[in-house]
Motif scaffolding. Structure first.
Motif, PDB file in Angstrom:
ATOM      1  N   ILE A   3       4.816  -3.330  -2.221  1.00 28.16           N
ATOM      2  CA  ILE A   3       6.193  -3.755  -2.836  1.00 28.16           C
ATOM      3  C   ILE A   3       6.563  -4.998  -2.383  1.00 28.16           C
ATOM      4  O   ILE A   3       6.868  -4.822  -1.065  1.00 28.16           O
ATOM      5  N   PHE A  40       4.271   4.850 -13.084  1.00 26.84           N
ATOM      6  CA  PHE A  40       4.656   4.205 -12.154  1.00 26.84           C
ATOM      7  C   PHE A  40       4.437   4.917 -10.824  1.00 26.84           C
ATOM      8  O   PHE A  40       4.454   6.025 -10.854  1.00 26.84           O
ATOM      9  N   SER A  41       4.218   4.004  -9.739  1.00 23.57           N
ATOM     10  CA  SER A  41       4.082   4.614  -8.268  1.00 23.57           C
ATOM     11  C   SER A  41       5.281   5.313  -8.132  1.00 23.57           C
ATOM     12  O   SER A  41       6.339   4.793  -8.307  1.00 23.57           O
ATOM     13  N   ASP A  92       1.398  -4.506 -11.476  1.00 24.33           N
ATOM     14  CA  ASP A  92       0.784  -3.877 -10.183  1.00 24.33           C
ATOM     15  C   ASP A  92       1.350  -2.886  -9.704  1.00 24.33           C
ATOM     16  O   ASP A  92       0.824  -1.823  -8.794  1.00 24.33           O
ATOM     17  N   GLN A  93       2.589  -1.977 -10.453  1.00 23.45           N
ATOM     18  CA  GLN A  93       3.308  -0.750  -9.976  1.00 23.45           C
ATOM     19  C   GLN A  93       2.744   0.186 -11.016  1.00 23.45           C
ATOM     20  O   GLN A  93       3.437   1.250 -10.642  1.00 23.45           O
ATOM     21  N   TYR A  94       1.783   0.114 -11.787  1.00 21.42           N
ATOM     22  CA  TYR A  94       1.642   1.222 -12.585  1.00 21.42           C
ATOM     23  C   TYR A  94       0.431   1.274 -13.158  1.00 21.42           C
ATOM     24  O   TYR A  94      -0.222   0.155 -13.133  1.00 21.42           O
ATOM     25  N   GLU A 132      -1.412   2.845  -4.480  1.00 22.96           N
ATOM     26  CA  GLU A 132      -0.371   1.988  -4.688  1.00 22.96           C
ATOM     27  C   GLU A 132      -0.327   0.503  -4.103  1.00 22.96           C
ATOM     28  O   GLU A 132      -0.808   0.262  -2.987  1.00 22.96           O
ATOM     29  N   PHE A 163       7.127   2.777  -5.847  1.00 22.32           N
ATOM     30  CA  PHE A 163       8.149   1.969  -6.448  1.00 22.32           C
ATOM     31  C   PHE A 163       9.340   2.270  -7.094  1.00 22.32           C
ATOM     32  O   PHE A 163      10.346   1.662  -7.137  1.00 22.32           O
TER      33      PHE A 163
END
Length: 143
Positions: free
Chosen positions: A6, A94-95, A82-84, A3, A98
């Motif tokens: 964020i 997706f994380s 950046d989030q998946y 991850e 997030f």
């Protein structure tokens, strides 16, 4: 999935749409003994770096719906990639951190909106409970 952090400044809530509202305060008595439920859907547009969180919030009294809201929260996320990660079928995953962050922002905002909309009803003293976004995710994962 590793991850990435964020970064709040990369999250922009650009639209809130109250899609559907139902309020029936004839179903309650003075003790406001209500059952509460919340559900969500998540949608995305990777090209435009957008995510939509749909929240469905219900309050039931004596097995009758007293309050029902469907509210959509539209986000644009800088560097959404950046989030998946893409799974083997090329579908983005997706994380959890997030999505939980977006759920937390959405539900917190919904609590304020709903509180305001209930001020001219018998529900005016009611404040929705605080709900863990992670519990919302894990309850959905177990369905």
């Amino acid at each position: 999935m590793a991850e990435n952090p964020i970064i709040p400044e990369k999250i922009k809530l650009f639209n809130i749409e109250v899609v559907n509202t139902y309020i029936n305060d004839d179903t309650i008595n003075d003790n406001l003994n209500l059952e509460f439920s919340v559900a969500h859907n998540t949608k995305h547009n990777l090209k435009n770096e957008r995510v939509k969180i749909e929240l469905f919030i219900n309050l039931l009294s004596h097995e009758e719906i007293g309050v029902k809201f469907h509210i959509d929260f539209h986000f644009v996320i800088e560097d959404l990639s950046d989030q998946y990660n893409l799974n083997k079928d090329n579908i983005p995953v997706f994380s959890h951190h997030f999505i939980a962050t977006l759920l937390g922002i959405s539900f917190s905002t919904a609590r304020g909106l709903i509180f305001q909309q209930l001020q001219d009803t018998k529900f005016k003293t009611m404040i929705l409970p605080i709900v863990s976004p992670y519990k919302m995710l894990t309850s959905r994962d177990s369905e």
